[in-house]
Write an enzyme that holds these catalytic residues in place. Structure first.
Site, PDB file in Angstrom:
ATOM      1  N   ASP A   1      -5.987  -5.177  -2.415  1.00  0.00           N
ATOM      2  CA  ASP A   1      -7.221  -5.368  -1.786  1.00  0.00           C
ATOM      3  C   ASP A   1      -7.949  -3.675  -1.644  1.00  0.00           C
ATOM      4  O   ASP A   1      -6.948  -2.806  -1.182  1.00  0.00           O
ATOM      5  CB  ASP A   1      -6.977  -5.901  -0.437  1.00  0.00           C
ATOM      6  CG  ASP A   1      -8.190  -6.308   0.598  1.00  0.00           C
ATOM      7  OD1 ASP A   1      -9.436  -6.371  -0.091  1.00  0.00           O
ATOM      8  OD2 ASP A   1      -7.936  -6.121   1.689  1.00  0.00           O
ATOM      9  N   HIS A   2      -8.836  -3.591  -1.907  1.00  0.00           N
ATOM     10  CA  HIS A   2      -9.796  -2.148  -1.707  1.00  0.00           C
ATOM     11  C   HIS A   2      -8.967  -1.233  -2.320  1.00  0.00           C
ATOM     12  O   HIS A   2      -8.273  -0.178  -1.607  1.00  0.00           O
ATOM     13  CB  HIS A   2      -9.803  -2.209  -0.280  1.00  0.00           C
ATOM     14  CG  HIS A   2     -10.896  -2.783   0.400  1.00  0.00           C
ATOM     15  ND1 HIS A   2     -12.244  -2.582   0.237  1.00  0.00           N
ATOM     16  CD2 HIS A   2     -10.871  -3.828   1.196  1.00  0.00           C
ATOM     17  CE1 HIS A   2     -12.858  -3.437   0.775  1.00  0.00           C
ATOM     18  NE2 HIS A   2     -12.161  -4.315   1.526  1.00  0.00           N
TER      19      HIS A   2
ATOM     20  N   GLU B   1     -16.632  -3.729  -5.879  1.00  0.00           N
ATOM     21  CA  GLU B   1     -17.377  -3.880  -4.517  1.00  0.00           C
ATOM     22  C   GLU B   1     -18.900  -3.178  -5.088  1.00  0.00           C
ATOM     23  O   GLU B   1     -18.774  -2.120  -5.165  1.00  0.00           O
ATOM     24  CB  GLU B   1     -16.917  -3.469  -3.509  1.00  0.00           C
ATOM     25  CG  GLU B   1     -17.868  -3.454  -2.237  1.00  0.00           C
ATOM     26  CD  GLU B   1     -17.146  -3.213  -0.884  1.00  0.00           C
ATOM     27  OE1 GLU B   1     -16.038  -3.584  -0.705  1.00  0.00           O
ATOM     28  OE2 GLU B   1     -17.670  -2.767  -0.134  1.00  0.00           O
TER      29      GLU B   1
ATOM     30  N   GLY C   1     -14.418  -9.331   5.020  1.00  0.00           N
ATOM     31  CA  GLY C   1     -14.952  -9.273   6.302  1.00  0.00           C
ATOM     32  C   GLY C   1     -15.055 -11.025   6.962  1.00  0.00           C
ATOM     33  O   GLY C   1     -16.164 -11.037   7.711  1.00  0.00           O
TER      34      GLY C   1
ATOM     35  N   SER D   1     -13.153 -13.107   8.770  1.00  0.00           N
ATOM     36  CA  SER D   1     -12.492 -13.416  10.020  1.00  0.00           C
ATOM     37  C   SER D   1     -13.953 -13.314  11.181  1.00  0.00           C
ATOM     38  O   SER D   1     -14.605 -12.575  10.982  1.00  0.00           O
ATOM     39  CB  SER D   1     -11.679 -12.598  10.538  1.00  0.00           C
ATOM     40  OG  SER D   1     -10.504 -12.554   9.791  1.00  0.00           O
TER      41      SER D   1
HETATM   42  P1  13P Z   1     -11.219  -9.358   8.235  1.00  0.00           P
HETATM   43  O1  13P Z   1     -10.242  -8.490   8.709  1.00  0.00           O
HETATM   44  O2  13P Z   1     -12.704  -9.216   8.883  1.00  0.00           O
HETATM   45  O3  13P Z   1     -10.883 -10.896   7.869  1.00  0.00           O
HETATM   46  O4  13P Z   1     -11.461  -8.780   6.694  1.00  0.00           O
HETATM   47  C1  13P Z   1     -10.510  -9.015   5.742  1.00  0.00           C
HETATM   48  C2  13P Z   1     -10.995  -8.296   4.268  1.00  0.00           C
HETATM   49  O5  13P Z   1     -12.094  -8.554   4.041  1.00  0.00           O
HETATM   50  C3  13P Z   1     -10.019  -7.649   3.476  1.00  0.00           C
HETATM   51  O6  13P Z   1     -10.624  -6.998   2.384  1.00  0.00           O
END
Ligand code: 13P
Length: 283
Positions: A81-82, A133, A208, A210
């Protein structure tokens, strides 16, 4: 079974559902997510952020993810991730990740295309799928922070050019969500998701996620989102399990006893997300 992100997300793209990508940092979290996926007969993506890799070490995360995938009755992707730098992405590929994200969103369009192409050339040669992204997603994911004032939505024409030039497998788009806990209710640009989906005809990723209301998530999926990243909501579930247990058992010192309710709470949270995303029964 360990599968590539491309394989898993192409199915989601064709059949209009989304797969949850859940952040992992330790064994209990991996187990919670895999148990949830097996119980729901759902495909799943285990993803490690740079913070997660720093905390556990890339070898530990890779070993945990690969073992979990090998033993699982459902398809599992192990994803970075990222990823922000080329060398770290390569290290993850070398350690057996089946999918990586190269986040070049801090660069201008040319710079983002350049670093994404560089990663894809190597990743595709060894059968690893790639997420990139475009646009800037606000908020904080571990040590990467984008101020609300610097967050910019993805431009559909730029997205078309980006995908044509890079041949990226799935694209994270900025449409109004932010990493971390929201102060107010997020407003998603559903039309933008739909437009981009129509122009690209490929799997799209929502970061993002959540704290986004269920109805908004459902609409985002209906408009073309196929990978949904969740970290904060799982952290909350895990921490709540620990807090509750220690409140009721303040003298307990057994990490297994303390972490079991945390794991169980997280597992329930993952199952709820899988229902919401429409991935139940898709394994
Ligand atoms: P949240 O922490 O808002 O769920 O985002 C997670 C995310 O996008 C990881 O790349």
């Amino acid at each position: 079974m360990l599968v590539t992100g491309r394989e898993l997300l192409q199915d989601a793209h064709k059949n209009n559902y989304a797969v949850g990508a859940f952040n992992v940092n330790n064994m209990e979290i991996v187990q919670a997510i895999i148990e949830a996926a097996e119980e729901m007969n759902s495909p799943v993506i285990l993803q490690a952020s740079q913070g997660g890799l720093k905390y556990a070490g890339v070898e530990y995360i890779a070993a945990l993810g690969k073992l979990a995938a090998e033993k699982a009755k459902v398809p599992v992707v192990l994803h970075l991730d990222h990823g922000t730098d080329f060398d770290q992405v390569m290290l993850c590929i070398r350690n057996g990740f089946s999918s990586v994200m190269i986040d070049g969103s801090r660069f201008d369009l040319e710079g983002n295309i350049e670093i994404t192409k560089k990663v894809i050339e190597v990743a595709h040669a060894v059968g690893v799928s790639v997420e990139a992204e475009l646009g800037k997603i606000g908020g904080t994911e571990d040590h990467i922070t984008v101020d609300a004032k610097d967050a910019t939505f993805t431009d559909p024409d730029e997205a078309k050019r980006f995908v044509d030039e890079t041949n990226v497998d799935y694209l994270a788009i900025a449409v109004g969500t932010a990493h971390g806990v929201y102060k107010g209710e997020p407003k998603l640009d559903f039309d933008r998701i739909k437009t981009i989906k129509g122009m690209l005809n490929m799997p799209l990723v929502l970061h993002g996620s959540s704290g986004v209301p269920d109805e908004a998530i459902k609409k985002a999926v209906a408009n073309g989102i196929n990978k949904i990243n969740i970290d904060t909501d799982l952290r909350i579930a895990f921490a709540d399990g620990i807090k509750q247990f220690l409140k009721e058992n303040p003298d307990n010192i057994d990490p297994r006893k303390i972490l079991t309710p945390a794991k169980d709470g997280m597992k329930e949270a993952v199952k709820e997300k899988m229902v919401l995303f429409g991935s139940v029964g898709r394994a």
